[in-house]
Design a protein around this motif. Sequence first.
Motif, short mmCIF file in Angstrom:
data_model
loop_
_atom_site.label_atom_id
_atom_site.label_comp_id
_atom_site.label_asym_id
_atom_site.label_seq_id
_atom_site.Cartn_x
_atom_site.Cartn_y
_atom_site.Cartn_z
N ASN A 133 0.83 -1.21 0.00
CA ASN A 133 0.00 0.00 0.00
C ASN A 133 0.87 1.26 0.00
O ASN A 133 0.58 2.23 -0.71
CB ASN A 133 -0.92 0.03 1.22
N LYS A 136 2.11 1.60 -3.44
CA LYS A 136 1.01 1.85 -4.37
C LYS A 136 0.51 3.29 -4.28
O LYS A 136 0.24 3.93 -5.29
CB LYS A 136 -0.17 0.92 -4.02
N TYR A 137 0.37 3.78 -3.04
CA TYR A 137 -0.26 5.08 -2.86
C TYR A 137 0.77 6.21 -2.63
O TYR A 137 0.46 7.21 -1.99
CB TYR A 137 -1.27 5.02 -1.71
N ASP A 162 5.01 6.39 4.91
CA ASP A 162 5.26 6.75 3.50
C ASP A 162 5.03 8.24 3.29
O ASP A 162 4.54 8.94 4.18
CB ASP A 162 4.35 5.90 2.58
N ILE A 182 -4.58 9.80 3.45
CA ILE A 182 -6.00 9.36 3.46
C ILE A 182 -6.82 10.48 4.08
O ILE A 182 -6.52 10.95 5.19
CB ILE A 182 -6.16 8.07 4.29
N TYR A 198 -13.39 -1.68 0.96
CA TYR A 198 -13.49 -0.21 1.04
C TYR A 198 -12.29 0.41 0.35
O TYR A 198 -11.14 0.04 0.59
CB TYR A 198 -13.56 0.25 2.50
N ARG A 199 -12.58 1.38 -0.49
CA ARG A 199 -11.50 2.11 -1.14
C ARG A 199 -11.81 3.58 -1.03
O ARG A 199 -12.97 3.99 -1.09
CB ARG A 199 -11.41 1.73 -2.61
N VAL A 200 -10.74 4.39 -0.88
CA VAL A 200 -10.97 5.83 -0.79
C VAL A 200 -11.20 6.32 -2.21
O VAL A 200 -10.29 6.33 -3.03
CB VAL A 200 -9.76 6.53 -0.16
N SER A 239 -5.18 -5.97 -3.88
CA SER A 239 -5.83 -6.83 -2.89
C SER A 239 -7.33 -6.82 -3.11
O SER A 239 -8.07 -7.52 -2.44
CB SER A 239 -5.53 -6.30 -1.49
N GLY A 240 -7.79 -5.96 -4.03
CA GLY A 240 -9.23 -5.86 -4.30
C GLY A 240 -9.94 -5.18 -3.15
O GLY A 240 -11.11 -5.46 -2.90
N GLY A 241 -9.26 -4.33 -2.42
CA GLY A 241 -9.90 -3.64 -1.30
C GLY A 241 -10.00 -4.49 -0.05
O GLY A 241 -10.69 -4.15 0.90
N GLY A 281 -7.01 -5.75 1.44
CA GLY A 281 -5.70 -5.75 2.11
C GLY A 281 -5.76 -5.37 3.58
O GLY A 281 -5.37 -6.15 4.45
N LEU A 282 -6.30 -4.17 3.86
CA LEU A 282 -6.30 -3.70 5.26
C LEU A 282 -7.26 -4.51 6.12
O LEU A 282 -7.01 -4.70 7.32
CB LEU A 282 -6.66 -2.21 5.31
#
Length: 467
Positions: A365, A368-369, A393, A398, A411-413, A428-430, A432-433
């Motif tokens: 993450n 990625k972000y 990072d 967020i 959930y995705r922002v 992770s298709g949302g 991961g966390l």
Amino acid sequence: MPAWSLRRRMMLMFCAVVGVLLAACFAGFYVLLSREVYNQLDQQILETVRPVIADLITDPYNEKDVDELNLRGEYFELLDSSGHVLQRSRNLRAGTFDLGSIVLQGHATVFQTVDYGRHGRLRLAAIPFRFGKEPVMLVVAISTLQADHILATFRGIILLILPLSLLLTALVSAWYVGKSLTPIAIFTQHAERMAERVSGFHQPDLWHPLPVKTPRDELSCLAETFNQLFDRVASALGQLRQFVSDASHELRTPLSVLQGEMELLLSEPRPPQQYQEALRVIDGELKKLSRIVEGLFTLAMADAGQLRLANEPVYLNEILEGSCALLTLMAQAKNIVIERDLQQDFPYLGDEVFLRQLFVIFLENAIKYSPPQTTVRVGVEQRDGALQVRFQDQGIGIPSDHLAHIFKRFYRVGQFGSSEAKPGETPSGGLGLAIADAITRATGGYIDCQSEQGAGSTFTVTLPLHR
Ligand code: ADP
């Protein structure tokens, strides 16, 4: 045999209890009253007999005292010590009955009630005294008609009051029990509606909370508990539906890509290069699919409390080092540097596979972000009986209103999230966390996230040393 309703059983119980209590009370009253009535009668006999005995004692030679008596409903007999009749009142001389024969001889006054058939019941008193020098006994009998009449009236009243009381009890208890059970009927209706809703026959808006009265009684507490239970079921149901819809949505995208590629390949013969390209796409989509399915499986295990983590002695810094190494290529693709502060050994009892999965999620993450040419910092330290692993990072951050939701499944922002993986990334298709949260909870730990939009995020995983 069909079971009796609670209402009917409660009514019957009330009536039975009241009936038994009333019957016992009335029986007690009756015994006391009859004793009192007969005591009065005995007093009356003694009052009647006293002047007769006084006459006999003062004038022992007048042998006609008793013989001359002729009082209505009052009978006299004078007996000698051997039980022979010396005198008897006129109304006894018809010879219909013989008082002396039924009175026990004795030295003390004796009272007795006897039944004389058509003459009714008589109350007898045998009073011994001395007649001159002779011990004699005067037997007196009085009709119990009046006393029996009082007792019969009382019995009649009881026989009227008892069924009336039972009827009244039945009516009151039917009303009260019915009123008391009304909330239970409402609870049942709500539970039925909830069950229908769970089975999907009705729309979610059918659910209304049960009324909770104040001041609270037992039923209000039950209603409150029902409301909490229904709320939880409703929210679990909502989450489940959302989850199923999100999961199917996530799975549909790679599946339709796979289907499209396959149809394209099968439509006509293609040059080998096109086959290779299509197979690369198919491989990517299959990886995506398998990661989502694996993630769902891990979450399902966690939900069922089946996420069993091994307790092997490991070094967290080593696992973190290995996780960073796994993502070196991904980081290099974006010119991102992973700065590690992992020289010190941090021994820990845990499951290496799950811990690596956990750390990879945060590192992935972070990369990625984060925009290219930034730095991701990884460190671990011991604090308050726990190991704290930190991933920092310099990414997009967020928004604060999303922070509370990022651990939810799928959930995705909004504008930042993307189900499309960039080259080298495996999305992770949302999930991961959500998976990270489940693994951390299984270790007894928790995750903290500090983030500032445009400045970066810091995820801190706290893993207690002693579970
Ligand atoms: P995914 O990364 O597959 O979307 P996750 O559950 O791992 O799913 O993350 C959920 C969301 O949280 C992401 O979509 C992203 O918006 C946000 N997020 C997670 N980690 C970071 C991070 N380090 N920086 C910024 N946003 C993040």
